[in-house]
Design a protein around this motif. Sequence first.
Motif, PDB file in Angstrom:
ATOM      1  N   ASN A   1       5.913   5.651  -3.639  1.00 53.48           N
ATOM      2  CA  ASN A   1       4.533   5.936  -4.039  1.00 53.48           C
ATOM      3  C   ASN A   1       4.206   5.430  -5.441  1.00 53.48           C
ATOM      4  O   ASN A   1       3.232   5.870  -6.042  1.00 53.48           O
TER       5      ASN A   1
ATOM      6  N   LYS B   1      -1.697   4.625   8.771  1.00 57.97           N
ATOM      7  CA  LYS B   1      -1.371   3.218   9.030  1.00 57.97           C
ATOM      8  C   LYS B   1       0.134   3.028   9.108  1.00 57.97           C
ATOM      9  O   LYS B   1       0.907   3.984   9.068  1.00 57.97           O
TER      10      LYS B   1
ATOM     11  N   ASP C   1       2.376   4.487   6.405  1.00 58.73           N
ATOM     12  CA  ASP C   1       2.515   5.940   6.540  1.00 58.73           C
ATOM     13  C   ASP C   1       3.546   6.279   7.614  1.00 58.73           C
ATOM     14  O   ASP C   1       4.374   7.183   7.424  1.00 58.73           O
TER      15      ASP C   1
ATOM     16  N   TYR D   1     -11.267   5.335  -0.830  1.00 56.85           N
ATOM     17  CA  TYR D   1      -9.822   5.147  -0.708  1.00 56.85           C
ATOM     18  C   TYR D   1      -9.416   5.190   0.765  1.00 56.85           C
ATOM     19  O   TYR D   1      -9.973   5.965   1.540  1.00 56.85           O
ATOM     20  N   PRO D   2      -8.434   4.371   1.162  1.00 55.86           N
ATOM     21  CA  PRO D   2      -7.981   4.417   2.559  1.00 55.86           C
ATOM     22  C   PRO D   2      -7.256   5.723   2.853  1.00 55.86           C
ATOM     23  O   PRO D   2      -6.384   6.138   2.087  1.00 55.86           O
TER      24      PRO D   2
ATOM     25  N   SER E   1      -9.955  11.214  -1.747  1.00 58.63           N
ATOM     26  CA  SER E   1      -9.237  10.934  -0.499  1.00 58.63           C
ATOM     27  C   SER E   1      -8.580  12.190   0.046  1.00 58.63           C
ATOM     28  O   SER E   1      -8.541  12.408   1.263  1.00 58.63           O
TER      29      SER E   1
ATOM     30  N   GLY F   1      -0.655   7.586   2.299  1.00 59.90           N
ATOM     31  CA  GLY F   1      -1.848   8.356   1.968  1.00 59.90           C
ATOM     32  C   GLY F   1      -1.588   9.843   1.863  1.00 59.90           C
ATOM     33  O   GLY F   1      -0.481  10.333   2.129  1.00 59.90           O
TER      34      GLY F   1
ATOM     35  N   ARG G   1       0.833  -1.202   0.000  1.00 56.81           N
ATOM     36  CA  ARG G   1       0.000   0.000   0.000  1.00 56.81           C
ATOM     37  C   ARG G   1       0.870   1.256   0.000  1.00 56.81           C
ATOM     38  O   ARG G   1       1.905   1.329   0.646  1.00 56.81           O
ATOM     39  N   LYS G   2       0.419   2.259  -0.740  1.00 54.18           N
ATOM     40  CA  LYS G   2       1.145   3.525  -0.804  1.00 54.18           C
ATOM     41  C   LYS G   2       0.786   4.390   0.403  1.00 54.18           C
ATOM     42  O   LYS G   2      -0.294   4.266   0.960  1.00 54.18           O
TER      43      LYS G   2
END
Length: 225
Positions: A43, A201, A204, A196-197, A100, A5, A2-3
């Motif tokens: 990213n 997390k 991040d 979108y998340p 987002s 945010g 996951r990228k």
Amino acid sequence: MRKPGPKTHLLVLLLATILTILIKEEWQVHMMVALSVVYLVLNHLSRKVMPFILVYVMSLVIAYIMPQMLGTMKLVFYSFARMMPLVMIGATLMYSPPGSLMCVLERMAVPRPITVMICVLLRFFPVVIMEMQAIRDGIRARGIFPHWYSALLHPAMAYECYFMPLVVRCLKLSAELASSAELRGIESKCSRTSIYPYHFKSVDAVALLIYIIAGTAIYGGGIIR
């Protein structure tokens, strides 16, 4: 993987701004650009790295070879090169989903007019770049400027064939983006949700920690020297 945010992008952009103001040595600027490259790769924006590096190198080269009598232009190119880390971090926001980003800004209690302005502005730049490429392809297809230097030989014609269609197209795009934003409920008073998340997390935290450690090392290296 996951990228990070939009919230992380905003924090990293703030840190990059502070570091850009504090650093003084040229090697520190190089290291900041390298750190921004790593952040772009994290990213999944590896394809955007090379154009940024080329622009950075060209700006430095032009600033160095420019004669001292053109001090103002020399300062402009050098200042642009110093701002390149901020531009590279800002690119992550530009390629983030607008939904987002709006959701994050609302939860950060940013006033709605500022939120709308930022989202529309970030959404406008990629569309304008696509339009510029479309105009360039149209000019090439018509054989108006057969060589790369042809536009330099005929600046008035280049202005007529390139910038005038771009201005007209931008006026139309601004109206289309405003209509699209209104259709998506940009003026709604309800709390915004996002598919979108956007919560903070582990990825991040890791990205932010790496940037803080690397940025502190770059700044500390300048103090020691």
